[in-house]
Enzyme design. Structure first.
Site, PDB file in Angstrom:
ATOM      1  N   ASP A 107       0.863  -0.882   0.374  1.00 14.78           N
ATOM      2  CA  ASP A 107       0.119   0.198   0.005  1.00 14.78           C
ATOM      3  C   ASP A 107       1.027   1.394  -0.591  1.00 14.78           C
ATOM      4  O   ASP A 107       1.481   1.824   1.274  1.00 14.78           O
ATOM      5  CB  ASP A 107      -0.808   0.132   0.353  1.00 14.78           C
ATOM      6  CG  ASP A 107      -1.989   1.223   0.872  1.00 14.78           C
ATOM      7  OD1 ASP A 107      -3.032   1.030   0.651  1.00 14.78           O
ATOM      8  OD2 ASP A 107      -1.690   1.825   1.818  1.00 14.78           O
ATOM      9  N   GLU A 109       2.262   5.196   0.037  1.00  7.25           N
ATOM     10  CA  GLU A 109       2.060   6.574   0.000  1.00  7.25           C
ATOM     11  C   GLU A 109       3.055   6.814  -1.415  1.00  7.25           C
ATOM     12  O   GLU A 109       3.784   6.919  -1.600  1.00  7.25           O
ATOM     13  CB  GLU A 109       2.211   6.811   1.444  1.00  7.25           C
ATOM     14  CG  GLU A 109       2.342   6.230   2.373  1.00  7.25           C
ATOM     15  CD  GLU A 109       0.628   6.330   2.552  1.00  7.25           C
ATOM     16  OE1 GLU A 109      -0.663   7.744   2.037  1.00  7.25           O
ATOM     17  OE2 GLU A 109      -0.549   5.329   2.546  1.00  7.25           O
ATOM     18  N   ALA A 110       2.226   8.392  -1.675  1.00  4.60           N
ATOM     19  CA  ALA A 110       2.723   9.205  -2.304  1.00  4.60           C
ATOM     20  C   ALA A 110       1.855  10.731  -2.608  1.00  4.60           C
ATOM     21  O   ALA A 110       1.386  11.172  -0.936  1.00  4.60           O
ATOM     22  CB  ALA A 110       1.960   8.870  -3.723  1.00  4.60           C
ATOM     23  N   ASP A 207      -2.570   1.209  -6.738  1.00  8.94           N
ATOM     24  CA  ASP A 207      -1.870   1.639  -5.597  1.00  8.94           C
ATOM     25  C   ASP A 207      -0.520   1.192  -7.731  1.00  8.94           C
ATOM     26  O   ASP A 207       0.516   1.776  -7.533  1.00  8.94           O
ATOM     27  CB  ASP A 207      -1.683   0.243  -4.813  1.00  8.94           C
ATOM     28  CG  ASP A 207      -1.393   0.936  -3.988  1.00  8.94           C
ATOM     29  OD1 ASP A 207      -1.124   1.286  -2.988  1.00  8.94           O
ATOM     30  OD2 ASP A 207      -2.653   0.481  -2.981  1.00  8.94           O
ATOM     31  N   HIS A 266      -3.270   5.798   6.461  1.00 13.29           N
ATOM     32  CA  HIS A 266      -2.156   6.413   5.593  1.00 13.29           C
ATOM     33  C   HIS A 266      -0.664   6.544   5.794  1.00 13.29           C
ATOM     34  O   HIS A 266      -0.297   7.169   5.881  1.00 13.29           O
ATOM     35  CB  HIS A 266      -3.290   8.518   6.012  1.00 13.29           C
ATOM     36  CG  HIS A 266      -4.318   8.111   5.105  1.00 13.29           C
ATOM     37  ND1 HIS A 266      -4.598   7.349   3.865  1.00 13.29           N
ATOM     38  CD2 HIS A 266      -5.406   8.583   5.242  1.00 13.29           C
ATOM     39  CE1 HIS A 266      -6.742   7.531   3.748  1.00 13.29           C
ATOM     40  NE2 HIS A 266      -6.532   8.200   4.950  1.00 13.29           N
ATOM     41  N   ASP A 271      -1.537   1.123   6.958  1.00 14.30           N
ATOM     42  CA  ASP A 271      -2.529   0.251   6.030  1.00 14.30           C
ATOM     43  C   ASP A 271      -2.603  -1.293   5.252  1.00 14.30           C
ATOM     44  O   ASP A 271      -3.295  -1.610   5.353  1.00 14.30           O
ATOM     45  CB  ASP A 271      -2.351   1.409   4.805  1.00 14.30           C
ATOM     46  CG  ASP A 271      -3.088   2.401   5.609  1.00 14.30           C
ATOM     47  OD1 ASP A 271      -3.600   2.562   6.237  1.00 14.30           O
ATOM     48  OD2 ASP A 271      -3.193   3.579   4.367  1.00 14.30           O
TER      49      ASP A 271
END
Length: 322
Positions: A107, A109-110, A207, A266, A271
Protein backbone atom coordinates in the site's frame (compact mmCIF):
# COMPACT_ATOMS: atom_id res chain seq x y z
CA UNK A 1 -43.19 -23.59 5.95
CA UNK A 2 -39.66 -24.62 6.87
CA UNK A 3 -39.20 -26.13 10.31
CA UNK A 4 -35.81 -24.47 10.69
CA UNK A 5 -37.20 -21.08 11.69
CA UNK A 6 -38.49 -22.42 14.98
CA UNK A 7 -35.94 -25.01 15.92
CA UNK A 8 -33.21 -24.42 18.47
CA UNK A 9 -29.45 -24.56 18.00
CA UNK A 10 -29.61 -28.02 16.48
CA UNK A 11 -32.00 -26.97 13.81
CA UNK A 12 -29.67 -27.28 10.86
CA UNK A 13 -29.94 -31.01 11.45
CA UNK A 14 -33.60 -30.72 10.47
CA UNK A 15 -32.72 -28.84 7.33
CA UNK A 16 -30.32 -31.45 6.17
CA UNK A 17 -31.40 -34.19 3.91
CA UNK A 18 -30.47 -37.28 5.86
CA UNK A 19 -27.08 -38.63 4.86
CA UNK A 20 -28.55 -41.96 3.80
CA UNK A 21 -30.59 -40.35 1.06
CA UNK A 22 -27.60 -38.65 -0.49
CA UNK A 23 -24.71 -40.80 0.44
CA UNK A 24 -23.64 -40.74 -3.17
CA UNK A 25 -22.13 -44.24 -3.01
CA UNK A 26 -23.82 -45.00 -6.32
CA UNK A 27 -22.85 -41.58 -7.68
CA UNK A 28 -20.09 -41.53 -10.25
CA UNK A 29 -19.94 -37.73 -10.36
CA UNK A 30 -16.48 -36.24 -10.62
CA UNK A 31 -15.26 -33.62 -8.15
CA UNK A 32 -16.44 -30.64 -10.17
CA UNK A 33 -19.65 -32.13 -11.55
CA UNK A 34 -22.55 -30.19 -10.05
CA UNK A 35 -24.98 -33.08 -10.63
CA UNK A 36 -23.54 -34.69 -7.51
CA UNK A 37 -26.28 -34.79 -4.83
CA UNK A 38 -23.86 -33.15 -2.39
CA UNK A 39 -24.55 -29.83 -4.15
CA UNK A 40 -28.25 -30.21 -3.49
CA UNK A 41 -27.48 -30.67 0.20
CA UNK A 42 -25.29 -27.58 0.15
CA UNK A 43 -28.07 -25.57 -1.54
CA UNK A 44 -30.62 -26.68 1.05
CA UNK A 45 -28.24 -25.81 3.90
CA UNK A 46 -27.63 -22.40 2.29
CA UNK A 47 -31.38 -21.81 2.17
CA UNK A 48 -31.59 -22.50 5.89
CA UNK A 49 -28.68 -20.22 6.67
CA UNK A 50 -30.33 -17.42 4.68
CA UNK A 51 -33.32 -17.62 6.99
CA UNK A 52 -31.34 -17.44 10.23
CA UNK A 53 -31.24 -14.33 12.41
CA UNK A 54 -27.92 -12.71 13.31
CA UNK A 55 -28.06 -14.19 16.82
CA UNK A 56 -28.78 -17.66 15.47
CA UNK A 57 -25.90 -17.33 13.03
CA UNK A 58 -23.58 -16.29 15.84
CA UNK A 59 -24.55 -19.16 18.12
CA UNK A 60 -24.08 -21.65 15.27
CA UNK A 61 -20.66 -20.17 14.45
CA UNK A 62 -19.72 -20.32 18.14
CA UNK A 63 -20.74 -23.99 18.23
CA UNK A 64 -18.15 -24.67 15.51
CA UNK A 65 -15.60 -22.40 17.27
CA UNK A 66 -15.64 -19.98 14.33
CA UNK A 67 -15.27 -16.19 14.45
CA UNK A 68 -18.60 -14.60 15.49
CA UNK A 69 -17.78 -10.97 14.70
CA UNK A 70 -19.08 -9.20 11.63
CA UNK A 71 -22.29 -8.02 9.99
CA UNK A 72 -25.03 -10.48 9.04
CA UNK A 73 -23.92 -10.97 5.40
CA UNK A 74 -20.40 -11.77 6.57
CA UNK A 75 -21.68 -14.28 9.14
CA UNK A 76 -23.88 -16.00 6.54
CA UNK A 77 -20.99 -16.36 4.13
CA UNK A 78 -18.74 -17.70 6.89
CA UNK A 79 -21.25 -20.37 7.94
CA UNK A 80 -22.13 -21.37 4.36
CA UNK A 81 -18.49 -21.82 3.51
CA UNK A 82 -17.85 -23.86 6.61
CA UNK A 83 -20.66 -26.28 5.74
CA UNK A 84 -19.64 -26.43 2.10
CA UNK A 85 -16.05 -27.20 3.05
CA UNK A 86 -17.13 -29.92 5.51
CA UNK A 87 -19.34 -31.54 2.87
CA UNK A 88 -16.73 -31.44 0.12
CA UNK A 89 -14.01 -32.69 2.49
CA UNK A 90 -16.12 -35.80 3.17
CA UNK A 91 -16.18 -36.28 -0.58
CA UNK A 92 -12.47 -35.88 -1.20
CA UNK A 93 -9.69 -34.09 0.66
CA UNK A 94 -8.68 -30.80 -0.91
CA UNK A 95 -5.17 -30.66 -2.29
CA UNK A 96 -3.41 -28.02 -0.23
CA UNK A 97 -0.49 -27.50 -2.62
CA UNK A 98 -2.27 -25.51 -5.27
CA UNK A 99 -2.56 -22.11 -3.55
CA UNK A 100 0.05 -19.33 -3.19
CA UNK A 101 2.44 -19.88 -0.26
CA UNK A 102 2.66 -16.15 0.38
CA UNK A 103 0.76 -12.97 -0.32
CA UNK A 104 2.69 -9.68 -0.47
CA UNK A 105 0.49 -6.78 0.58
CA UNK A 106 1.56 -3.38 -0.74
CA UNK A 107 0.00 0.00 0.00
CA UNK A 108 2.03 2.93 -1.32
CA UNK A 109 1.92 6.44 0.04
CA UNK A 110 2.50 9.16 -2.55
CA UNK A 111 2.96 12.91 -2.70
CA UNK A 112 -0.37 14.73 -2.79
CA UNK A 113 -1.93 18.18 -2.60
CA UNK A 114 -5.15 19.30 -0.98
CA UNK A 115 -8.13 18.96 -3.32
CA UNK A 116 -6.19 16.53 -5.54
CA UNK A 117 -5.55 18.84 -8.53
CA UNK A 118 -5.77 16.73 -11.73
CA UNK A 119 -2.45 17.89 -13.17
CA UNK A 120 -0.50 16.96 -10.02
CA UNK A 121 2.06 14.18 -10.53
CA UNK A 122 2.03 11.68 -7.65
CA UNK A 123 5.39 10.24 -6.60
CA UNK A 124 5.78 7.28 -4.26
CA UNK A 125 7.18 8.33 -0.88
CA UNK A 126 6.65 5.10 1.12
CA UNK A 127 7.12 1.53 -0.12
CA UNK A 128 5.85 -1.01 2.45
CA UNK A 129 5.45 -4.76 1.96
CA UNK A 130 3.68 -7.08 4.40
CA UNK A 131 4.47 -10.76 3.92
CA UNK A 132 1.47 -12.96 4.72
CA UNK A 133 2.04 -16.70 5.08
CA UNK A 134 -1.09 -18.40 3.71
CA UNK A 135 -0.34 -21.68 5.53
CA UNK A 136 0.00 -20.23 9.04
CA UNK A 137 -2.27 -17.24 8.26
CA UNK A 138 0.18 -14.96 10.03
CA UNK A 139 2.13 -11.88 9.07
CA UNK A 140 5.61 -13.34 8.83
CA UNK A 141 7.63 -10.26 7.97
CA UNK A 142 7.41 -6.62 6.90
CA UNK A 143 9.49 -4.26 4.79
CA UNK A 144 9.28 -0.48 4.86
CA UNK A 145 11.37 2.20 3.19
CA UNK A 146 10.68 5.84 2.43
CA UNK A 147 11.42 7.32 -0.97
CA UNK A 148 12.81 10.72 -1.96
CA UNK A 149 10.51 12.42 -4.51
CA UNK A 150 12.29 14.17 -7.40
CA UNK A 151 9.67 16.21 -9.28
CA UNK A 152 8.11 17.76 -6.16
CA UNK A 153 10.82 17.24 -3.52
CA UNK A 154 9.00 19.47 -1.04
CA UNK A 155 5.99 17.80 0.59
CA UNK A 156 2.78 19.80 1.02
CA UNK A 157 1.54 20.36 4.57
CA UNK A 158 -1.57 18.41 3.53
CA UNK A 159 0.59 15.41 2.58
CA UNK A 160 2.61 15.58 5.80
CA UNK A 161 -0.49 15.67 8.02
CA UNK A 162 -2.25 12.93 5.98
CA UNK A 163 0.61 10.42 5.89
CA UNK A 164 2.65 11.43 8.93
CA UNK A 165 5.72 11.39 6.66
CA UNK A 166 7.89 14.46 7.33
CA UNK A 167 10.13 16.46 4.98
CA UNK A 168 13.16 15.28 6.94
CA UNK A 169 12.24 11.62 6.37
CA UNK A 170 12.03 11.94 2.57
CA UNK A 171 15.11 14.19 2.36
CA UNK A 172 17.18 11.40 3.91
CA UNK A 173 15.58 8.62 1.84
CA UNK A 174 16.87 6.94 -1.33
CA UNK A 175 15.31 7.63 -4.72
CA UNK A 176 12.79 5.16 -6.12
CA UNK A 177 15.06 2.90 -8.25
CA UNK A 178 17.28 2.21 -5.23
CA UNK A 179 14.30 1.47 -2.97
CA UNK A 180 12.80 -0.83 -5.62
CA UNK A 181 16.15 -2.64 -5.77
CA UNK A 182 16.01 -3.05 -1.96
CA UNK A 183 12.45 -4.43 -2.13
CA UNK A 184 13.49 -6.92 -4.81
CA UNK A 185 16.51 -8.01 -2.78
CA UNK A 186 14.29 -8.44 0.31
CA UNK A 187 11.81 -10.56 -1.68
CA UNK A 188 14.59 -12.68 -3.20
CA UNK A 189 16.07 -13.37 0.24
CA UNK A 190 12.68 -14.80 1.18
CA UNK A 191 12.80 -17.01 -1.93
CA UNK A 192 9.58 -15.63 -3.40
CA UNK A 193 8.95 -16.89 -6.92
CA UNK A 194 11.71 -19.50 -6.58
CA UNK A 195 11.09 -21.80 -3.61
CA UNK A 196 7.72 -20.28 -2.68
CA UNK A 197 4.82 -19.19 -4.85
CA UNK A 198 3.33 -15.80 -4.12
CA UNK A 199 0.99 -13.10 -5.34
CA UNK A 200 0.87 -9.33 -4.83
CA UNK A 201 -2.21 -7.85 -3.14
CA UNK A 202 -3.43 -4.26 -2.95
CA UNK A 203 -6.43 -2.33 -1.68
CA UNK A 204 -7.94 -1.12 -4.96
CA UNK A 205 -6.23 -0.93 -8.36
CA UNK A 206 -4.48 2.44 -7.98
CA UNK A 207 -1.31 1.27 -6.23
CA UNK A 208 -0.14 -0.63 -9.30
CA UNK A 209 -2.06 0.85 -12.24
CA UNK A 210 -1.52 4.46 -11.18
CA UNK A 211 1.20 5.05 -8.56
CA UNK A 212 3.70 2.36 -9.56
CA UNK A 213 3.01 2.88 -13.25
CA UNK A 214 3.59 6.65 -13.09
CA UNK A 215 6.59 6.28 -10.77
CA UNK A 216 8.34 3.92 -13.18
CA UNK A 217 7.90 6.46 -15.97
CA UNK A 218 9.28 9.26 -13.78
CA UNK A 219 12.25 7.07 -12.81
CA UNK A 220 12.76 5.96 -16.45
CA UNK A 221 12.54 2.27 -15.62
CA UNK A 222 10.33 -0.40 -17.12
CA UNK A 223 7.33 -1.57 -15.10
CA UNK A 224 8.50 -4.54 -12.95
CA UNK A 225 7.16 -7.89 -14.15
CA UNK A 226 6.50 -9.23 -10.63
CA UNK A 227 3.89 -6.46 -10.10
CA UNK A 228 2.04 -6.97 -13.39
CA UNK A 229 -0.71 -9.06 -11.76
CA UNK A 230 -2.26 -8.65 -8.34
CA UNK A 231 -5.22 -9.35 -6.10
CA UNK A 232 -7.43 -6.25 -5.72
CA UNK A 233 -8.89 -7.11 -2.30
CA UNK A 234 -11.74 -4.61 -2.69
CA UNK A 235 -13.05 -6.59 -5.64
CA UNK A 236 -12.51 -9.93 -3.87
CA UNK A 237 -14.23 -8.67 -0.73
CA UNK A 238 -17.22 -7.25 -2.62
CA UNK A 239 -17.70 -10.46 -4.60
CA UNK A 240 -17.18 -12.77 -1.64
CA UNK A 241 -19.33 -11.08 1.01
CA UNK A 242 -21.75 -9.70 -1.60
CA UNK A 243 -21.36 -6.09 -0.55
CA UNK A 244 -21.62 -3.14 -2.98
CA UNK A 245 -18.37 -1.62 -4.24
CA UNK A 246 -18.96 1.64 -2.33
CA UNK A 247 -18.70 -0.37 0.90
CA UNK A 248 -15.21 -1.68 0.24
CA UNK A 249 -13.12 1.17 1.62
CA UNK A 250 -10.51 -0.11 4.08
CA UNK A 251 -12.23 1.22 7.21
CA UNK A 252 -15.65 -0.10 6.09
CA UNK A 253 -14.24 -3.53 5.20
CA UNK A 254 -12.73 -3.77 8.69
CA UNK A 255 -15.90 -2.50 10.34
CA UNK A 256 -18.13 -5.03 8.54
CA UNK A 257 -15.83 -7.80 9.76
CA UNK A 258 -16.18 -6.47 13.32
CA UNK A 259 -12.55 -5.34 13.40
CA UNK A 260 -10.90 -2.04 14.35
CA UNK A 261 -8.10 -0.29 12.49
CA UNK A 262 -4.73 -0.93 14.18
CA UNK A 263 -2.16 1.87 14.03
CA UNK A 264 -2.09 5.16 12.14
CA UNK A 265 -4.38 5.52 9.09
CA UNK A 266 -2.45 6.50 5.91
CA UNK A 267 0.80 5.15 7.21
CA UNK A 268 1.60 2.84 4.31
CA UNK A 269 2.91 0.09 6.58
CA UNK A 270 -0.07 0.27 8.98
CA UNK A 271 -2.52 0.33 6.06
CA UNK A 272 -0.76 -2.74 4.61
CA UNK A 273 -0.96 -4.59 7.94
CA UNK A 274 -4.68 -3.86 8.23
CA UNK A 275 -5.25 -4.99 4.65
CA UNK A 276 -3.37 -8.19 5.54
CA UNK A 277 -5.71 -8.69 8.53
CA UNK A 278 -8.69 -8.50 6.15
CA UNK A 279 -7.00 -10.99 3.80
CA UNK A 280 -6.38 -13.38 6.72
CA UNK A 281 -10.02 -13.17 7.80
CA UNK A 282 -11.20 -13.79 4.22
CA UNK A 283 -8.93 -16.83 3.87
CA UNK A 284 -10.25 -18.13 7.21
CA UNK A 285 -13.80 -17.57 5.94
CA UNK A 286 -13.02 -19.80 2.96
CA UNK A 287 -12.31 -17.24 0.24
CA UNK A 288 -9.62 -18.26 -2.24
CA UNK A 289 -8.11 -14.83 -2.86
CA UNK A 290 -6.75 -14.86 -6.39
CA UNK A 291 -5.29 -12.52 -8.98
CA UNK A 292 -8.12 -10.44 -10.46
CA UNK A 293 -6.31 -7.52 -12.10
CA UNK A 294 -3.25 -6.97 -14.28
CA UNK A 295 -1.33 -4.39 -16.25
CA UNK A 296 -1.09 -4.95 -19.99
CA UNK A 297 0.62 -2.49 -22.33
CA UNK A 298 0.33 0.20 -19.65
CA UNK A 299 -3.42 -0.38 -19.19
CA UNK A 300 -5.39 -1.83 -16.29
CA UNK A 301 -7.17 -5.08 -17.22
CA UNK A 302 -9.44 -7.52 -15.40
CA UNK A 303 -8.32 -11.13 -14.89
CA UNK A 304 -11.11 -13.72 -15.08
CA UNK A 305 -11.56 -16.06 -12.13
CA UNK A 306 -11.54 -19.02 -14.55
CA UNK A 307 -7.87 -18.43 -15.37
CA UNK A 308 -5.68 -21.10 -13.68
CA UNK A 309 -4.05 -19.93 -10.46
CA UNK A 310 -0.44 -18.93 -11.12
CA UNK A 311 2.10 -17.28 -8.85
CA UNK A 312 4.11 -14.16 -9.69
CA UNK A 313 7.60 -14.52 -11.20
CA UNK A 314 10.76 -14.17 -9.11
CA UNK A 315 11.31 -10.41 -8.77
CA UNK A 316 13.97 -8.83 -10.97
CA UNK A 317 15.12 -5.26 -11.30
CA UNK A 318 13.55 -3.81 -14.45
CA UNK A 319 15.76 -2.27 -17.11
CA UNK A 320 16.12 1.46 -17.58
CA UNK A 321 14.24 2.95 -20.48
CA UNK A 322 14.99 6.10 -22.48
Amino acid sequence: GWPCRVLGPQRLQHCRISDQETNGKNSTASSNDFSDPIYKEIAITNGCINRMTRDELRSKLAEFKLETRGVKDVLKKRLKNYYKKQKLMQKEPINGDSYYDYICVVDFEATCEEGNPPEFIHEIIEFPVVLLNTHTLEIEDTFQQYVKPEINPKLSNFCISLTGITQDIVDKADTFPQVLQNVIEWMRQRELGTKYSYSMLTDGSWDMSKFLNIQCRISCIKYPSFAKKWINIRKSYGNFYKVPRNQTKLTIMLEKLGMNYDGRPHSGLDDSKNIARIAIRMLQDGCELRVNERMHAGQLMTVSSSVPLEGAPAPQMPRYRN
